[in-house]
Design a protein around this motif. Structure first.
Motif, PDB file in Angstrom:
ATOM      1  N   PRO A   1      -8.876   5.313 -16.850  1.00 48.86           N
ATOM      2  CA  PRO A   1     -10.086   5.850 -17.496  1.00 48.86           C
ATOM      3  C   PRO A   1     -10.506   7.212 -16.970  1.00 48.86           C
ATOM      4  N   ASP A   2     -10.108   7.542 -15.713  1.00 48.80           N
ATOM      5  CA  ASP A   2     -10.501   8.819 -15.126  1.00 48.80           C
ATOM      6  C   ASP A   2      -9.464   9.914 -15.341  1.00 48.80           C
TER       7      ASP A   2
ATOM      8  N   LYS B   1      -3.854  10.248 -20.581  1.00 54.35           N
ATOM      9  CA  LYS B   1      -3.932   9.403 -21.773  1.00 54.35           C
ATOM     10  C   LYS B   1      -3.577  10.202 -23.030  1.00 54.35           C
ATOM     11  N   LEU B   2      -3.960  11.472 -23.074  1.00 59.50           N
ATOM     12  CA  LEU B   2      -3.598  12.307 -24.206  1.00 59.50           C
ATOM     13  C   LEU B   2      -2.089  12.525 -24.266  1.00 59.50           C
ATOM     14  N   ARG B   3      -1.473  12.698 -23.103  1.00 58.11           N
ATOM     15  CA  ARG B   3      -0.015  12.850 -23.078  1.00 58.11           C
ATOM     16  C   ARG B   3       0.680  11.563 -23.494  1.00 58.11           C
ATOM     17  N   ILE B   4       0.100  10.422 -23.128  1.00 59.81           N
ATOM     18  CA  ILE B   4       0.671   9.141 -23.560  1.00 59.81           C
ATOM     19  C   ILE B   4       0.639   9.042 -25.083  1.00 59.81           C
ATOM     20  N   CYS B   5      -0.462   9.485 -25.691  1.00 58.40           N
ATOM     21  CA  CYS B   5      -0.546   9.485 -27.158  1.00 58.40           C
ATOM     22  C   CYS B   5       0.498  10.411 -27.772  1.00 58.40           C
ATOM     23  N   MET B   6       0.723  11.548 -27.140  1.00 58.23           N
ATOM     24  CA  MET B   6       1.739  12.470 -27.647  1.00 58.23           C
ATOM     25  C   MET B   6       3.135  11.859 -27.555  1.00 58.23           C
TER      26      MET B   6
ATOM     27  N   GLY C   1      -2.716   4.566 -24.637  1.00 56.01           N
ATOM     28  CA  GLY C   1      -3.353   5.871 -24.723  1.00 56.01           C
ATOM     29  C   GLY C   1      -4.691   5.883 -25.422  1.00 56.01           C
ATOM     30  N   LEU C   2      -5.104   4.769 -26.034  1.00 52.19           N
ATOM     31  CA  LEU C   2      -6.394   4.734 -26.700  1.00 52.19           C
ATOM     32  C   LEU C   2      -7.531   4.854 -25.699  1.00 52.19           C
ATOM     33  N   ASP C   3      -8.566   5.570 -26.073  1.00 52.85           N
ATOM     34  CA  ASP C   3      -9.705   5.757 -25.175  1.00 52.85           C
ATOM     35  C   ASP C   3     -10.503   4.468 -24.964  1.00 52.85           C
ATOM     36  N   CYS C   4     -10.415   3.551 -25.918  1.00 50.51           N
ATOM     37  CA  CYS C   4     -11.152   2.300 -25.778  1.00 50.51           C
ATOM     38  C   CYS C   4     -10.460   1.311 -24.844  1.00 50.51           C
TER      39      CYS C   4
END
Length: 239
Positions: A109-110, A115-120, A101-104
């Motif tokens: 990437p699109d 990715k935000l849900r993965i972080c949650m 989920g990290l943006d780096c």
């Protein structure tokens, strides 16, 4: 956006060390250490899987593994093993989800919302991992303290009495780190989420869907027959 990146890296830092602490505490041999080392020539440590004795003079260590996991063991030992292994697995999965989920990291990437849900999801997993970790560590430590206090209260001295050691402390620290990283991912990431990018994306999609250049041009120019009829009506009205 900068605050979101900072929180992701902070959560990743705590998740990495918390997972390492939990795994190290589960597989090390110093959950209990003898409290009367001033009277002994060796240091005795007990873990969840074996017991080791270290000579204080030459540093030679001898370890004895416990019986098979199918043998009869104290309830404290069996439940602590189960809870710590569960915490290790959950913390490991939570850390892997956080890396995705990290943006780096160039994964989806699109799709920033995914990715935000993965972080949650990673934050919730780490929070759940902290529950069995802190339960097993505290229960083991409290049980050792109660056992020692009861022996001292009844003036019973068995030669060797134990207190909880650094492996137990690692388990507590790793569990607290899971709670902290999970709280950062679930609460703070939600509060500092970037909603402006989502609104801009929706506005652009609406413009693309309802105002293409070709449609506007074709709707402006009318057919020649309609134009001639309109001229006739205009002449009649002037007359």
């Amino acid at each position: 956006a900068e605050m979101k990146f900072f929180l992701q890296y902070v959560a990743c830092f705590f998740a990495f060390f918390s997972t390492g602490f939990l795994i190290a505490s589960t597989w090390t041999d110093c959950w209990m250490v003898n409290a009367d080392d001033s009277l002994e020539v060796s240091t005795k440590c007990r873990g969840l899987w074996w017991e080791c004795v270290t000579n204080v003079f030459d540093g030679i260590q001898t370890c004895d593994e416990y019986d098979s996991i199918y043998a009869e063991h104290p309830v404290k030992l069996v439940l602590t093993r189960a809870m710590m292994i569960t915490a290790d697995i959950l913390a490991g999965f939570g850390f892997l989800f956080l890396l995705l989920g990290l943006d780096c990291v160039k994964f989806l990437p699109d799709e920033p919302h995914i990715k935000l849900r993965i972080c949650m999801v990673s934050g919730v997993t780490l929070l759940i991992a902290g529950v069995p970790g802190i339960t097993g560590s505290l229960w083991y430590a409290i049980d050792v303290y109660v056992e020692r206090s009861s022996l001292v209260l009844h003036n019973v001295f068995l030669g060797i009495q134990y207190k909880f050691g650094w492996s137990c402390w690692l388990g507590m620290a790793g569990s607290l780190g899971c709670f902290l990283s999970g709280a950062v991912l679930t609460c703070c990431m939600y509060l500092f989420r970037d909603t402006s990018s989502g609104r801009l994306h929706s506005a652009q999609s609406l413009r693309k869907g309802y105002s293409p250049a070709g449609t506007i041009v074709t709707n402006v120019h009318l057919p020649s027959s309609q134009t001639a009829t309109a001229k006739m009506y205009a002449v009649d009205t002037r007359v």
